[in-house]
Design an enzyme around this catalytic site. Sequence first.
Site, PDB file in Angstrom:
ATOM      1  N   GLY A  90       0.044   9.243  -0.362  1.00  0.00           N
ATOM      2  CA  GLY A  90      -0.549   8.207  -1.495  1.00  0.00           C
ATOM      3  C   GLY A  90      -1.350   7.169  -0.991  1.00  0.00           C
ATOM      4  CD  GLN A  96       2.343   2.361   6.946  1.00  0.00           C
ATOM      5  OE1 GLN A  96       3.477   2.735   8.118  1.00  0.00           O
ATOM      6  NE2 GLN A  96       2.041   1.964   5.510  1.00  0.00           N
ATOM      7  CB  SER A 116      -0.848  13.780  -2.240  1.00  0.00           C
ATOM      8  OG  SER A 116      -1.115  13.102  -3.610  1.00  0.00           O
ATOM      9  CB  SER A 149       5.722   6.573  -6.033  1.00  0.00           C
ATOM     10  OG  SER A 149       6.825   7.429  -6.153  1.00  0.00           O
ATOM     11  CB  ALA A 152       8.898   9.362  -5.399  1.00  0.00           C
ATOM     12  CD  GLN A 153      10.616   5.049  -0.892  1.00  0.00           C
ATOM     13  OE1 GLN A 153      11.691   4.215  -1.149  1.00  0.00           O
ATOM     14  NE2 GLN A 153       9.059   4.486  -0.359  1.00  0.00           N
ATOM     15  CG  HIS A 174       8.301  -1.981  -1.535  1.00  0.00           C
ATOM     16  ND1 HIS A 174       8.629  -3.820  -1.729  1.00  0.00           N
ATOM     17  CD2 HIS A 174       8.628  -2.173  -2.903  1.00  0.00           C
ATOM     18  CE1 HIS A 174       8.677  -4.014  -2.492  1.00  0.00           C
ATOM     19  NE2 HIS A 174       8.539  -2.810  -3.431  1.00  0.00           N
ATOM     20  CG  ASP A 258       5.718  -5.864  -2.443  1.00  0.00           C
ATOM     21  OD1 ASP A 258       4.611  -6.352  -1.462  1.00  0.00           O
ATOM     22  OD2 ASP A 258       5.876  -5.124  -3.328  1.00  0.00           O
ATOM     23  CB  SER A 320     -20.526 -30.313  -7.770  1.00  0.00           C
ATOM     24  OG  SER A 320     -20.383 -30.269  -9.538  1.00  0.00           O
TER      25      SER A 320
END
Length: 398
Positions: A90, A96, A116, A149, A152-153, A174, A258, A320
């Site tokens: 992704g 990375q 992907s 994601s 998915a992890q 993360h 986060d 201003s």
Amino acid sequence: MNLATRAAFRQLTRVAAPRVSRTVAILARPAIISQLPRVAACNIAFSQTRGVKTMDFGGTKEVVYERSDYPPAKLQETFKNDTLAVLGYGPMGRGQALNLRDNKLNVILGSRKGASWDKAVSEGWVPGKNLFEINEACDRGTVIMNLLSDAAQSKLWNEIKPYLTKGKTLYFSHGFSVIYSDDTGVVPPKDIDVILVAPKGSGTTLRNLFLNGRGINGSVAVYQDVSGKAKERAVALGVGVGTGYLYETTFKQEVYSDLYGERGVLMGAIQGLFVAQYEVLRKKGHSPSEAFNETVEEATQSLYPLIGANGMDWMYANCSTTAQRGALDWWKRFHDASKPIFEELYESVANGTETRRSLTKNSAPNYRAELEAELAEIADHEMWRAGRAVRKLRPENQ
């Protein structure tokens, strides 16, 4: 952010890029440079103090690691015996992985076959050489960089865990899966290093800044240090994936800030404020173009870049006197009205409500269809339809 904190961040952004690319970056923004005092402009273009290790952020001293601490040769030496297995292609995995590859590190990619996988092949990843299915990449890798994601992890954890054998390193960008393990089921083995590097932006931004010779800021953390070298390797990987400088945090602090930030002023709150202001202007008879220009275009094209360059007070000082007066009179009312919502939001993050909702929604079989419907609702709002027309008028889009 007070003056001392902002000054520290400004100094870091000046040292994160080589002299030439930083100058080019400024010269590419004539609308901004023309509004900077001459001294400030010269400082941004040419001030390149290196080697800062400890900085004062508003009265609190923090250790900061810079790209200059890990030049390419040192990176290659640090990971000469490693195979870096990036899981997921992704935006973050892609950014990375490509940056690691360009830094000439031994990186392979683990991806599920589909869109992907096909994108990876189109960008030079070769099946059977440096592109594999997730299980095989985990088997081959010594550093497992889990950039799937969050949903998915959790879903694939039981497939990944058997490959996390003693001596390997587990890497995240993360703290979500580990900190909310009661909900995700992700509990790393006790005999491996577990580290985190979290670039403070999207994977697309990470990649684009890297290609321009610059570097986004990032945070670095260690959850388990079995080897005694976890922090050193985490910092090195942070540089390898494209950050310009790194500051220390913990897995818990990273994920709390986060989740809170992206639901708040980074994404959620700003959309809500934009729409509210736009709708009031339209209700009072202002045209779509005028409402959009006063709500979004002036903010993103004129004022926000000035805030990023020198801070809110500097932006106020260069508006201003009428704009100054209005902003100074009204900011506290917006603060008082919104702070209870931010308090509620932080508690929702801390107690896991946001995590459970994210996992439930993003794991649903109709996830993609519901997401597209929600995004379409935003895209179809008159404000953003007007915005598409306004953006076409920009000289660079002619």
